[in-house]
Design an enzyme around this catalytic site. Structure first.
Site, PDB file in Angstrom:
ATOM      1  N   GLY A 174       9.237  37.108  37.127  1.00  0.00           N
ATOM      2  CA  GLY A 174      10.527  36.986  36.467  1.00  0.00           C
ATOM      3  C   GLY A 174      11.642  36.865  37.493  1.00  0.00           C
ATOM      4  O   GLY A 174      11.462  37.155  38.685  1.00  0.00           O
ATOM      5  N   CYS A 175      12.814  36.458  37.032  1.00  0.00           N
ATOM      6  CA  CYS A 175      13.936  36.225  37.940  1.00  0.00           C
ATOM      7  C   CYS A 175      14.471  37.532  38.542  1.00  0.00           C
ATOM      8  O   CYS A 175      14.603  37.648  39.767  1.00  0.00           O
ATOM      9  CB  CYS A 175      15.038  35.444  37.229  1.00  0.00           C
ATOM     10  SG  CYS A 175      15.497  36.103  35.602  1.00  0.00           S
ATOM     11  N   TYR A 176      14.773  38.509  37.702  1.00  0.00           N
ATOM     12  CA  TYR A 176      15.251  39.789  38.230  1.00  0.00           C
ATOM     13  C   TYR A 176      14.216  40.453  39.145  1.00  0.00           C
ATOM     14  O   TYR A 176      14.571  40.954  40.225  1.00  0.00           O
ATOM     15  CB  TYR A 176      15.607  40.740  37.087  1.00  0.00           C
ATOM     16  CG  TYR A 176      16.920  40.475  36.398  1.00  0.00           C
ATOM     17  CD1 TYR A 176      18.128  40.454  37.097  1.00  0.00           C
ATOM     18  CD2 TYR A 176      16.973  40.253  35.024  1.00  0.00           C
ATOM     19  CE1 TYR A 176      19.337  40.225  36.455  1.00  0.00           C
ATOM     20  CE2 TYR A 176      18.173  40.015  34.364  1.00  0.00           C
ATOM     21  CZ  TYR A 176      19.359  40.004  35.089  1.00  0.00           C
ATOM     22  OH  TYR A 176      20.557  39.779  34.447  1.00  0.00           O
TER      23      TYR A 176
END
Length: 345
Positions: free
Chosen positions: A148-150
């Site tokens: 995921g991005c975070y």
């Protein structure tokens, strides 16, 4: 190599098209959608006019398996888990950009994503595709769970500390911000222009689905990790993530030592750039690129460390990282198709 993009009309799908179109080792690719079959992709994304006129095809798993060597799943979570097992069974490599294969424990997925998990035997085959930490596993993988991005920004930001510094793991606080594209292209009141413009708000307080993913990733470098404090904010911009991370070392350190530690930890990584002492990155400085830029400092007065990590959520946080994983899986130059500098301003 021939590739297929399932979910090509979303933002991550559009970014995959941008990178695959210029990739030196991808001979051909197809685009697939469940809602716009027969429509040219340039009608959904006019910026592709006179660049590609590919028609959106139906999602026919058998036909895609016959035609493609690699499938990118750029779908919302909950869709890939039903489609991917068939591709894996047919010997097709899969890079999944959703959250469906990021957890080995299906109960974690079901608790945080509120839906049934993928079959356990398929989950066990998945490799978490944070290349900087799992490169050797990625090389041999048939199924990649794209991070995921975070989690990408946070895990890259914290790993050098947890690996080399004696940190109070219960002190970790992550204050993260994202642009509106992180919510996807589907219409939603929360990302309506009037709601986002000149506004700054926190969301999913203490319940963001990326919390267990971050903890799972960090435990690979710090098995004794305590639960982290992680919250997210929506910023009135299109792209970008900034993770500002706070933690307390159990022994005194210095800013010079920390910068040198980060530089050594990532010295062979083509997409992680460490700022000089006293310099900190901004989201615009990685815009449109696969870079993760990191700045780190130590506050002599309080004894706390601050780490600032920035990425483009659609590139290093999604499509660019997927291409990076593809390159490692193929055994080619890791930067193939990803060599362009960030866009600025």
């Amino acid at each position: 190599m021939k590739a297929a993009i399932i979910g090509a009309t979303g933002y991550s799908g559009a970014e995959l098209i941008r990178f695959l179109h210029q990739h030196p080792y991808i001979k051909d690719y197809t685009v697939h959608s469940s809602s716009q079959v027969g429509v040219e992709i340039s009608e959904s994304y006019p910026q592709l006019n006179q660049i590609t006129s590919l028609p959106l095809q139906e999602i026919n798993s058998l036909k895609i398996s016959e035609d493609a060597d690699i499938v990118f799943m750029a779908t919302p979570s909950g869709i890939s888990k039903d489609l991917t097992p068939g591709f894996v069974e047919n010997g097709v490599k899969v890079i999944d950009l959703s959250g469906d294969f990021r957890f080995k424990n299906p109960e974690v997925y079901e608790t945080w994503y509120k839906q049934k998990a993928a079959p356990k035997e398929v989950l066990q085959k998945a490799v978490y595709g944070l290349t900087e930490l799992n490169r050797e596993q990625v090389k041999e993988a048939k199924l990649i769970a794209n991070p995921g991005c975070y989690p990408t920004a946070t895990i890259l930001g914290l790993s050098p500390l947890l690996k080399n510094i004696n940190i109070d793991s219960g002190s970790i606080v992550i204050d993260a911000k994202s642009g509106a594209s992180g919510a996807g292209r589907k219409a939603s009141l929360g990302i309506n222009f009037c709601e986002v413009n000149e506004n700054f708000r926190i969301y999913k307080v203490n319940e963001h689905q990326h919390i267990p993913e971050i903890e799972q990733g960090l435990k690979t470098v710090c098995p004794q990790l305590q639960p982290i404090k992680f919250n997210t904010h929506l910023v009135p911009m299109t792209r970008g993530i900034m993770a500002t991370i706070y933690c307390k070392p159990l022994e005194k350190t210095s800013q010079k030592l920390l910068v040198e530690l980060y530089q050594q930890f990532y010295e062979k990584e083509p997409f992680v750039r460490i700022r000089k002492q006293g310099e900190y990155p901004a989201t615009k400085e990685v815009y449109g690129s696969n870079f993760c830029d990191i700045g780190v400092t130590y506050d002599e007065r309080t004894g706390w460390i601050t780490v600032v990590a920035v990425i483009d959520n659609l590139v290093k946080g999604a499509a660019g990282q997927a291409i990076q994983n593809l390159n490692v899986m193929l055994g080619i130059d890791e930067a193939s198709g990803l060599n362009g500098p960030p866009l600025f301003p």
